[in-house]
Design a protein around this motif. Structure first.
Motif, PDB file in Angstrom:
ATOM      1  N   VAL A   1      51.426  86.562  63.117  1.00 22.08           N
ATOM      2  CA  VAL A   1      51.329  87.479  64.253  1.00 22.08           C
ATOM      3  C   VAL A   1      51.552  86.761  65.583  1.00 22.08           C
ATOM      4  O   VAL A   1      52.008  87.370  66.551  1.00 22.08           O
ATOM      5  N   GLY A   2      51.278  85.462  65.635  1.00 19.77           N
ATOM      6  CA  GLY A   2      51.485  84.723  66.878  1.00 19.77           C
ATOM      7  C   GLY A   2      52.948  84.553  67.233  1.00 19.77           C
ATOM      8  O   GLY A   2      53.366  84.845  68.359  1.00 19.77           O
ATOM      9  N   ALA A   3      53.750  84.096  66.283  1.00 23.83           N
ATOM     10  CA  ALA A   3      55.147  83.745  66.573  1.00 23.83           C
ATOM     11  C   ALA A   3      56.139  84.867  66.305  1.00 23.83           C
ATOM     12  O   ALA A   3      57.090  85.067  67.066  1.00 23.83           O
TER      13      ALA A   3
ATOM     14  N   ILE B   1      61.199  88.595  66.385  1.00 20.80           N
ATOM     15  CA  ILE B   1      61.802  89.870  66.011  1.00 20.80           C
ATOM     16  C   ILE B   1      62.307  90.609  67.246  1.00 20.80           C
ATOM     17  O   ILE B   1      63.393  91.199  67.240  1.00 20.80           O
ATOM     18  N   MET B   2      61.532  90.575  68.330  1.00 23.07           N
ATOM     19  CA  MET B   2      61.970  91.231  69.561  1.00 23.07           C
ATOM     20  C   MET B   2      63.308  90.662  70.033  1.00 23.07           C
ATOM     21  O   MET B   2      64.208  91.401  70.441  1.00 23.07           O
ATOM     22  N   SER B   3      63.462  89.345  69.966  1.00 25.07           N
ATOM     23  CA  SER B   3      64.708  88.723  70.427  1.00 25.07           C
ATOM     24  C   SER B   3      65.860  88.958  69.449  1.00 25.07           C
ATOM     25  O   SER B   3      67.027  88.851  69.826  1.00 25.07           O
ATOM     26  N   GLU B   4      65.540  89.303  68.185  1.00 25.16           N
ATOM     27  CA  GLU B   4      66.582  89.518  67.175  1.00 25.16           C
ATOM     28  C   GLU B   4      67.103  90.950  67.154  1.00 25.16           C
ATOM     29  O   GLU B   4      68.295  91.172  66.958  1.00 25.16           O
TER      30      GLU B   4
ATOM     31  N   PRO C   1      64.470 100.126  67.527  1.00 18.26           N
ATOM     32  CA  PRO C   1      64.165  98.694  67.647  1.00 18.26           C
ATOM     33  C   PRO C   1      63.219  98.387  68.809  1.00 18.26           C
ATOM     34  O   PRO C   1      62.380  97.479  68.716  1.00 18.26           O
ATOM     35  N   LEU C   2      63.323  99.157  69.908  1.00 17.61           N
ATOM     36  CA  LEU C   2      62.422  98.926  71.039  1.00 17.61           C
ATOM     37  C   LEU C   2      60.983  99.228  70.662  1.00 17.61           C
ATOM     38  O   LEU C   2      60.058  98.477  71.015  1.00 17.61           O
ATOM     39  N   MET C   3      60.759 100.329  69.923  1.00 17.31           N
ATOM     40  CA  MET C   3      59.396 100.674  69.504  1.00 17.31           C
ATOM     41  C   MET C   3      58.820  99.634  68.538  1.00 17.31           C
ATOM     42  O   MET C   3      57.622  99.327  68.570  1.00 17.31           O
ATOM     43  N   ILE C   4      59.678  99.077  67.677  1.00 21.27           N
ATOM     44  CA  ILE C   4      59.215  98.012  66.786  1.00 21.27           C
ATOM     45  C   ILE C   4      58.790  96.801  67.614  1.00 21.27           C
ATOM     46  O   ILE C   4      57.716  96.222  67.397  1.00 21.27           O
ATOM     47  N   GLY C   5      59.636  96.411  68.592  1.00 21.85           N
ATOM     48  CA  GLY C   5      59.308  95.262  69.443  1.00 21.85           C
ATOM     49  C   GLY C   5      58.031  95.482  70.239  1.00 21.85           C
ATOM     50  O   GLY C   5      57.145  94.625  70.269  1.00 21.85           O
ATOM     51  N   ILE C   6      57.911  96.661  70.877  1.00 21.99           N
ATOM     52  CA  ILE C   6      56.716  96.962  71.672  1.00 21.99           C
ATOM     53  C   ILE C   6      55.485  97.022  70.775  1.00 21.99           C
ATOM     54  O   ILE C   6      54.425  96.470  71.106  1.00 21.99           O
TER      55      ILE C   6
ATOM     56  N   GLY D   1      60.151  84.697  54.949  1.00 22.50           N
ATOM     57  CA  GLY D   1      60.603  85.904  55.646  1.00 22.50           C
ATOM     58  C   GLY D   1      59.576  86.394  56.651  1.00 22.50           C
ATOM     59  O   GLY D   1      58.383  86.143  56.530  1.00 22.50           O
ATOM     60  N   ARG D   2      60.069  87.141  57.661  1.00 22.53           N
ATOM     61  CA  ARG D   2      59.200  87.594  58.747  1.00 22.53           C
ATOM     62  C   ARG D   2      58.191  88.641  58.275  1.00 22.53           C
ATOM     63  O   ARG D   2      57.005  88.591  58.602  1.00 22.53           O
ATOM     64  N   ARG D   3      58.672  89.617  57.523  1.00 27.89           N
ATOM     65  CA  ARG D   3      57.843  90.777  57.163  1.00 27.89           C
ATOM     66  C   ARG D   3      56.653  90.370  56.297  1.00 27.89           C
ATOM     67  O   ARG D   3      55.508  90.783  56.542  1.00 27.89           O
ATOM     68  N   LEU D   4      56.902  89.550  55.273  1.00 26.90           N
ATOM     69  CA  LEU D   4      55.817  89.117  54.382  1.00 26.90           C
ATOM     70  C   LEU D   4      54.784  88.306  55.148  1.00 26.90           C
ATOM     71  O   LEU D   4      53.567  88.506  54.981  1.00 26.90           O
ATOM     72  N   LEU D   5      55.234  87.399  56.007  1.00 29.46           N
ATOM     73  CA  LEU D   5      54.295  86.586  56.782  1.00 29.46           C
ATOM     74  C   LEU D   5      53.445  87.447  57.708  1.00 29.46           C
ATOM     75  O   LEU D   5      52.252  87.192  57.897  1.00 29.46           O
ATOM     76  N   LEU D   6      54.034  88.487  58.292  1.00 28.73           N
ATOM     77  CA  LEU D   6      53.269  89.384  59.163  1.00 28.73           C
ATOM     78  C   LEU D   6      52.180  90.115  58.389  1.00 28.73           C
ATOM     79  O   LEU D   6      51.046  90.248  58.862  1.00 28.73           O
ATOM     80  N   ILE D   7      52.522  90.603  57.200  1.00 26.17           N
ATOM     81  CA  ILE D   7      51.541  91.343  56.396  1.00 26.17           C
ATOM     82  C   ILE D   7      50.404  90.430  55.957  1.00 26.17           C
ATOM     83  O   ILE D   7      49.214  90.773  56.066  1.00 26.17           O
TER      84      ILE D   7
END
Length: 489
Positions: A404-406, A411-414, A285-290, A346-352
């Motif tokens: 990508v902004g928000a 995700i880092m906080s989750e 999870p840390l590598m995903i956040g970073i 959802g987070r993942r779709l919006l990021l892509i």
């Protein structure tokens, strides 16, 4: 009587045990059903309280955004008044990131030891002093000192606000409320652009103290994070805080037990050190956040926002200050749309989607700048290229705001487990600000070297973001924080 005591003791022990894999789906289903049954009651009673808390702490990100936006409309004026070179102003612009690195290192530990509210109060003080120092600066040294101070405060704010919002929000509203953090940042940027059209740079710096001067008294009217209170063993305060946030008529027993179970499980682990982060349940999870926070900055967004006025000038836009304000306003609207979409798409779709559109728009800007070098400045084709670069920049900012902004901050906080959140959150936030400093420091110099080449580099990074999200980032929509963090076990 002894039987009752035994039953109570067994129940208490049960709260301290982590969810076992066997039968956990049944318990999750029961919990989801109970949460759904109480959701209507929460909407009536608790939503107002949570939204009020979010609006109060959102003053911090507004301060964050104002700091980011300040250098764009004031560049020519500060350079003229204080006799700075482009390189010296680039140092000024980037020093907020240096201060934020120091703030990021301290942020996790401050938030863990004195709470989320206390850390926001501490962050407000250097921000106020920093803006006042800039407003009275007679030379570059005071300018730099003020920028460092406000950067330190922003570094603490950038970690603490997303964590606080994630910890107080119910799971069905966490994405939307979490994206208010980025929405507030964009409002701060837009306000800096707008007021920069009318105010002298010294007066604009004085205006910069307002968000934090309002935030400090506002913090006395909101509860502390219930998850932090539970972690610190303040059981009575924890339950009171959660009851206030969910509404006084709402049954919070299920959520209380879930949080207690998570905290009890975490408390069995010894104090977390850097070496412990190598365990998969922590480093993944840390590598995903970073990764998300670093790629967010490497897209070049701060280079565009810090020096938008100069970029528009080099693109041939006649009213560059007005165009910069328009860019800020568009960013606010796009981030507002994201707030509505977050818990639906959802987070993942919006990021892509976000990073894919960013890649295409940055390539368009790069091509437009490349072609501008081969045509006469008075030709029709030159004005067409200027318009294409403007369209590309606006599309880039919209796409960035859509995901990508928000989302990286959300995700880092989750995903960070509660027992490593202070240490790991500081590391992730530090990496974000280090990358932001590198981008901000080099953006002006890269644009002088080659505008087309600069945006080509940013486009490649955005393409890498698509790959990273597709391969490694999980979907966290609709899950409690405890469910998300248990999934990494």
């Amino acid at each position: 009587m002894s039987s009752n005591r035994d039953d109570a003791s067994a129940a208490e022990d049960g709260l301290r045990k982590p969810l076992l894999h066997t039968g956990s789906w049944y318990r999750m289903g029961s919990r989801q059903s109970s949460i759904m049954n109480s959701s209507a009651q929460f909407i009536r009673d608790g939503a107002v309280s949570v939204v009020f808390c979010v609006l109060v702490v959102a003053l911090g990100p507004i301060q964050f955004g104002f700091t980011c936006g300040y250098s764009s409309p004031t560049q020519s004026e500060i350079i003229s008044d204080l006799g700075l070179s482009i390189s010296e102003f680039s140092v000024f612009g980037s020093l907020s990131n240096v201060g934020a690195m120091v703030g990021a290192i301290a942020s996790g530990q401050i938030a863990e030891y004195i709470g989320r509210k206390g850390s926001l109060m501490i962050a407000s003080i250097p921000n106020i002093i920093g803006w006042l120092t800039i407003s009275f600066a007679k030379d570059s040294s005071f300018l730099y000192m003020g920028r460092l101070l406000e950067g330190f405060g922003v570094g603490i704010i950038s970690y603490t606000v997303p964590v606080y919002i994630a910890e107080i929000a119910p799971q069905n509203m966490r994405g939307s409320l979490g994206s208010v953090n980025q929405l507030a940042v964009t409002i701060g940027i837009m306000l800096a652009y707008l007021l920069g059209l009318f105010l002298n740079w010294r007066v604009l710096a004085v205006v910069g103290i307002l968000p934090c001067t309002i935030l400090i008294p506002g913090l006395f009217f909101i509860p502390e994070s219930p998850r932090w209170l539970a972690k610190m063993g303040m059981t009575e305060e924890f339950e009171t805080s959660l009851q206030v946030l969910r509404g006084f008529d709402t049954d919070i027993s299920i959520e209380v037990n879930e949080i207690k179970r998570s905290v009890a499980s975490s408390s069995k682990t010894a104090t977390i050190r850097f070496t412990d982060l190598r365990r998969k349940r922590y480093w993944y999870p840390l590598m995903i956040g970073i990764g998300l926070l670093v790629l967010q900055q490497l897209s070049g967004i701060n280079g565009v926002l810090f020096y938008a006025t100069n970029i528009f000038k080099s693109a041939g836009v006649s009213s560059s200050n007005a165009a910069t304000f328009g860019l800020g306003a568009i960013q606010v609207i796009a981030t507002g749309v994201t707030t509505w979409l977050m818990d639906r798409a959802g987070r993942r779709l919006l990021l892509i989607v976000s990073s894919s559109i960013m890649t295409a728009s940055l390539l368009l800007v790069a091509v437009a700048f490349y072609l501008e070098g081969f045509v006469s400045q008075n030709s029709h084709l030159h004005s067409t290229m200027s318009m294409l670069s403007l369209v590309g920049l606006v599309t880039f900012v919209i796409a960035f705001s859509l995901g990508v902004g928000a989302i990286p901050w959300i995700i880092m906080s989750e995903i960070l487990p509660v027992n490593i959140k202070g240490l790991a959150g500081s590391v992730a936030t530090l990496m974000n600000w280090m990358t932001s400093w590198a981008v901000t420091m080099t953006a002006n110099l890269l644009l002088v070297w080659s505008s087309g080449g600069t945006f080509t580099i940013y486009a490649v990074v955005s393409a890498l973001t698509v790959v990273f999200v597709t391969l490694w980032v999980p979907e966290t929509k609709g899950k409690t924080l405890e469910e998300i963090q248990w999934s990494f076990r």
